[in-house]
Scaffold this motif. Structure first.
Motif, PDB file in Angstrom:
ATOM      1  N   MET A  99       0.759  -1.071   0.088  1.00 26.07           N
ATOM      2  CA  MET A  99       0.000   0.048   0.008  1.00 26.07           C
ATOM      3  C   MET A  99       0.953   0.947   0.170  1.00 26.07           C
ATOM      4  SD  MET A  99      -2.756   1.349   2.813  1.00 26.07           S
ATOM      5  CE  MET A  99      -4.001  -0.106   2.375  1.00 26.07           C
ATOM      6  N   LYS A 100       0.764   1.751  -0.870  1.00 27.35           N
ATOM      7  CA  LYS A 100       1.323   3.392  -1.154  1.00 27.35           C
ATOM      8  C   LYS A 100       1.124   4.189   0.085  1.00 27.35           C
ATOM      9  CE  LYS A 100      -1.650   6.067  -3.667  1.00 27.35           C
ATOM     10  NZ  LYS A 100      -1.793   7.099  -4.836  1.00 27.35           N
ATOM     11  N   HIS A 101       2.077   5.294   0.434  1.00 31.75           N
ATOM     12  CA  HIS A 101       1.823   6.464   1.512  1.00 31.75           C
ATOM     13  C   HIS A 101       0.477   6.971   1.286  1.00 31.75           C
ATOM     14  CE1 HIS A 101       6.580   6.059   2.471  1.00 31.75           C
ATOM     15  NE2 HIS A 101       5.995   5.124   2.431  1.00 31.75           N
ATOM     16  N   LEU A 102      -0.213   7.128   2.151  1.00 32.68           N
ATOM     17  CA  LEU A 102      -1.429   7.984   2.050  1.00 32.68           C
ATOM     18  C   LEU A 102      -1.225   9.056   2.901  1.00 32.68           C
ATOM     19  CD1 LEU A 102      -3.827   4.868   2.560  1.00 32.68           C
ATOM     20  CD2 LEU A 102      -3.121   5.728   0.492  1.00 32.68           C
ATOM     21  N   ARG A 103      -1.195  10.158   2.061  1.00 33.06           N
ATOM     22  CA  ARG A 103      -0.867  11.550   2.743  1.00 33.06           C
ATOM     23  C   ARG A 103      -2.109  12.399   2.539  1.00 33.06           C
ATOM     24  NH1 ARG A 103       3.362  11.479   5.700  1.00 33.06           N
ATOM     25  NH2 ARG A 103       4.977  10.161   5.428  1.00 33.06           N
ATOM     26  N   THR A 104      -2.472  12.613   1.102  1.00 35.08           N
ATOM     27  CA  THR A 104      -3.304  13.536   0.734  1.00 35.08           C
ATOM     28  C   THR A 104      -4.752  12.959   0.246  1.00 35.08           C
ATOM     29  OG1 THR A 104      -2.904  13.360  -1.617  1.00 35.08           O
ATOM     30  CG2 THR A 104      -1.417  14.683  -0.219  1.00 35.08           C
ATOM     31  N   VAL A 105      -5.600  14.003   0.082  1.00 35.54           N
ATOM     32  CA  VAL A 105      -6.859  13.660   0.010  1.00 35.54           C
ATOM     33  C   VAL A 105      -6.853  12.706  -1.471  1.00 35.54           C
ATOM     34  CG1 VAL A 105      -9.170  14.766  -1.063  1.00 35.54           C
ATOM     35  CG2 VAL A 105      -7.872  15.566   1.028  1.00 35.54           C
ATOM     36  N   ASP A 106      -5.817  13.311  -2.306  1.00 34.67           N
ATOM     37  CA  ASP A 106      -5.844  12.528  -3.780  1.00 34.67           C
ATOM     38  C   ASP A 106      -5.569  11.136  -3.633  1.00 34.67           C
ATOM     39  OD1 ASP A 106      -6.065  12.990  -6.511  1.00 34.67           O
ATOM     40  OD2 ASP A 106      -3.973  12.570  -6.534  1.00 34.67           O
ATOM     41  N   ASP A 107      -5.061  10.712  -2.404  1.00 28.64           N
ATOM     42  CA  ASP A 107      -4.664   9.318  -2.206  1.00 28.64           C
ATOM     43  C   ASP A 107      -5.762   8.415  -2.112  1.00 28.64           C
ATOM     44  OD1 ASP A 107      -1.842   9.826  -2.682  1.00 28.64           O
ATOM     45  OD2 ASP A 107      -1.603  10.419  -0.678  1.00 28.64           O
ATOM     46  N   VAL A 108      -6.638   9.031  -1.387  1.00 31.94           N
ATOM     47  CA  VAL A 108      -7.770   8.284  -0.895  1.00 31.94           C
ATOM     48  C   VAL A 108      -9.333   8.599  -1.447  1.00 31.94           C
ATOM     49  CG1 VAL A 108      -6.792   7.832   1.356  1.00 31.94           C
ATOM     50  CG2 VAL A 108      -8.221   9.943   1.091  1.00 31.94           C
ATOM     51  N   MET A 109      -9.456   9.731  -2.299  1.00 35.26           N
ATOM     52  CA  MET A 109     -10.739  10.046  -2.539  1.00 35.26           C
ATOM     53  C   MET A 109     -11.196   9.067  -3.705  1.00 35.26           C
ATOM     54  SD  MET A 109      -9.786  13.498  -5.348  1.00 35.26           S
ATOM     55  CE  MET A 109      -9.096  12.909  -6.657  1.00 35.26           C
ATOM     56  N   THR A 110     -12.439   9.183  -3.884  1.00 37.65           N
ATOM     57  CA  THR A 110     -13.204   8.519  -5.391  1.00 37.65           C
ATOM     58  C   THR A 110     -13.254   9.355  -6.267  1.00 37.65           C
ATOM     59  OG1 THR A 110     -14.544   7.250  -3.399  1.00 37.65           O
ATOM     60  CG2 THR A 110     -15.480   7.557  -5.898  1.00 37.65           C
ATOM     61  N   HIS A 111     -12.614   8.924  -7.323  1.00 36.39           N
ATOM     62  CA  HIS A 111     -12.438   9.665  -8.675  1.00 36.39           C
ATOM     63  C   HIS A 111     -13.904  10.029  -9.470  1.00 36.39           C
ATOM     64  CE1 HIS A 111      -8.196  10.472  -8.421  1.00 36.39           C
ATOM     65  NE2 HIS A 111      -8.250   9.173  -7.737  1.00 36.39           N
ATOM     66  N   ALA A 112     -14.587   9.059  -9.318  1.00 36.30           N
ATOM     67  CA  ALA A 112     -15.983   8.753 -10.157  1.00 36.30           C
ATOM     68  C   ALA A 112     -17.062   9.487  -9.134  1.00 36.30           C
ATOM     69  CB  ALA A 112     -16.152   7.434 -10.562  1.00 36.30           C
ATOM     70  N   ALA A 142      -4.732  18.433  -0.358  1.00 31.81           N
ATOM     71  CA  ALA A 142      -4.665  18.688   0.912  1.00 31.81           C
ATOM     72  C   ALA A 142      -4.588  17.557   1.631  1.00 31.81           C
ATOM     73  CB  ALA A 142      -6.352  19.108   1.467  1.00 31.81           C
ATOM     74  N   GLY A 143      -3.814  17.898   2.996  1.00 29.59           N
ATOM     75  CA  GLY A 143      -3.673  16.568   3.895  1.00 29.59           C
ATOM     76  C   GLY A 143      -4.766  15.761   4.323  1.00 29.59           C
ATOM     77  N   ILE A 144      -4.582  14.563   4.660  1.00 29.80           N
ATOM     78  CA  ILE A 144      -5.794  13.878   5.080  1.00 29.80           C
ATOM     79  C   ILE A 144      -6.391  14.417   6.441  1.00 29.80           C
ATOM     80  CG2 ILE A 144      -6.313  11.500   6.127  1.00 29.80           C
ATOM     81  CD1 ILE A 144      -4.959  10.355   3.813  1.00 29.80           C
ATOM     82  N   ALA A 145      -5.383  14.626   7.380  1.00 30.51           N
ATOM     83  CA  ALA A 145      -5.795  15.326   8.706  1.00 30.51           C
ATOM     84  C   ALA A 145      -6.530  16.691   8.446  1.00 30.51           C
ATOM     85  CB  ALA A 145      -4.513  15.504   9.714  1.00 30.51           C
ATOM     86  N   SER A 146      -6.144  17.477   7.624  1.00 31.97           N
ATOM     87  CA  SER A 146      -6.751  18.866   7.210  1.00 31.97           C
ATOM     88  C   SER A 146      -8.232  18.594   6.914  1.00 31.97           C
ATOM     89  CB  SER A 146      -5.700  19.584   6.548  1.00 31.97           C
ATOM     90  OG  SER A 146      -6.004  19.281   5.298  1.00 31.97           O
ATOM     91  N   ALA A 147      -8.314  17.495   5.980  1.00 27.90           N
ATOM     92  CA  ALA A 147      -9.720  17.459   5.365  1.00 27.90           C
ATOM     93  C   ALA A 147     -10.673  16.736   6.561  1.00 27.90           C
ATOM     94  CB  ALA A 147      -9.589  16.272   4.286  1.00 27.90           C
ATOM     95  N   ALA A 148      -9.946  15.995   7.235  1.00 28.27           N
ATOM     96  CA  ALA A 148     -11.047  15.374   8.481  1.00 28.27           C
ATOM     97  C   ALA A 148     -11.270  16.527   9.228  1.00 28.27           C
ATOM     98  CB  ALA A 148      -9.942  14.311   9.587  1.00 28.27           C
ATOM     99  N   ARG A 149     -10.448  17.553   9.601  1.00 27.83           N
ATOM    100  CA  ARG A 149     -10.717  18.631  10.475  1.00 27.83           C
ATOM    101  C   ARG A 149     -11.945  19.307   9.974  1.00 27.83           C
ATOM    102  NH1 ARG A 149      -5.249  18.699  11.574  1.00 27.83           N
ATOM    103  NH2 ARG A 149      -4.834  20.339   9.908  1.00 27.83           N
ATOM    104  N   LEU A 150     -11.827  19.514   8.655  1.00 26.57           N
ATOM    105  CA  LEU A 150     -12.773  20.480   7.840  1.00 26.57           C
ATOM    106  C   LEU A 150     -14.247  19.537   7.994  1.00 26.57           C
ATOM    107  CD1 LEU A 150     -13.352  22.822   6.010  1.00 26.57           C
ATOM    108  CD2 LEU A 150     -12.534  21.495   4.072  1.00 26.57           C
ATOM    109  N   MET A 151     -14.107  18.228   7.933  1.00 25.12           N
ATOM    110  CA  MET A 151     -15.427  17.453   7.821  1.00 25.12           C
ATOM    111  C   MET A 151     -16.157  17.673   9.291  1.00 25.12           C
ATOM    112  SD  MET A 151     -15.271  14.000   5.850  1.00 25.12           S
ATOM    113  CE  MET A 151     -14.893  14.166   3.954  1.00 25.12           C
ATOM    114  N   ALA A 152     -15.097  17.440  10.357  1.00 28.35           N
ATOM    115  CA  ALA A 152     -15.640  17.382  11.839  1.00 28.35           C
ATOM    116  C   ALA A 152     -16.275  18.652  12.118  1.00 28.35           C
ATOM    117  CB  ALA A 152     -14.499  17.284  12.542  1.00 28.35           C
TER     118      ALA A 152
END
Length: 199
Positions: A1-14, A86-96
């Motif tokens: 599994m590659k390093h997951l750091r940004t929203v681009d690494d985990v988002m759904t593209h469709a 954006a970093g995953i942590a910053s996206a999580a804070r925005l959602m929260a």
């Protein structure tokens, strides 16, 4: 599994979207068909202008929005979006902060490139322990420790990092713990170091 750091690494593209003029019933049908709780609302130019969620539709069902019959009339504006880098942590804070379940993901020019959900952000905690340990060892060996200045052992179990060994300065323990917490997938960190005996 590659390093997951940004929203681009985990988002759904469709991404399933609607436009301002999409009728209320079609919005409901689309959400049910794709089993999603919110949809980006797009302008004719391909920009996200709002988000319509199940909560917005329930307002209509309760009669609070009696004249709203299209996505453009029901959507929440302005749309809360996140950039793909954006970093995953910053996206999580925005959602929260916004109590949001999904965020549209935009490119630098503002065009829609994906969507990220709470579940997507949790993918980082599925990283194998060996990947976390390898990344942390690389960080410690290549960036932090001059050769021979310390002996640091890294063990990871269920996302919990255990650090031990011998370090020349006790304050280095706090530095190593902080660094370990920055590695995606780390749940917690414990550290037990011995001080290096003076020469």
């Amino acid at each position: 599994m590659k390093h997951l750091r940004t929203v681009d690494d985990v988002m759904t593209h469709a991404v399933i979207t609607v436009n301002r003029g999409t009728p209320f019933k079609d919005v409901v049908k689309t959400m049910r068909q794709w089993r999603i709780s919110a949809l980006p609302v797009m302008s004719d130019e391909g920009r996200v202008v709002g988000v319509i969620s199940e909560a917005d539709l329930l307002l209509k069902a309760q009669g609070d929005e009696s004249r709203a019959v299209s996505a453009g009339q029901l959507m929440t504006v302005p749309a809360v979006t996140v950039t793909r880098n954006a970093g995953i942590a910053s996206a999580a804070r925005l959602m929260a902060r916004g109590h949001l379940k999904r965020l549209p993901v935009v490119d630098d020019d503002g065009s829609l490139v994906g969507v990220v959900s709470r579940g997507d952000l949790l993918k980082i905690y599925l990283r194998p322990d060996k990947d976390i340990a390898q990344e942390l060892r690389e960080l410690i060996l290549t960036r932090l420790m001059p050769a021979g200045s310390a002996i640091v052992y890294v063990h990871v179990s269920d996302g919990i990092v255990h650090l031990n060994g011998t370090i020349p300065d006790p304050s280095l323990s706090d530095v190593l713990v902080r660094i370990a917490h920055t590695v995606p997938g780390v749940v917690n960190v414990t550290a037990r170091f011995d001080a290096e005996a003076p020469a």
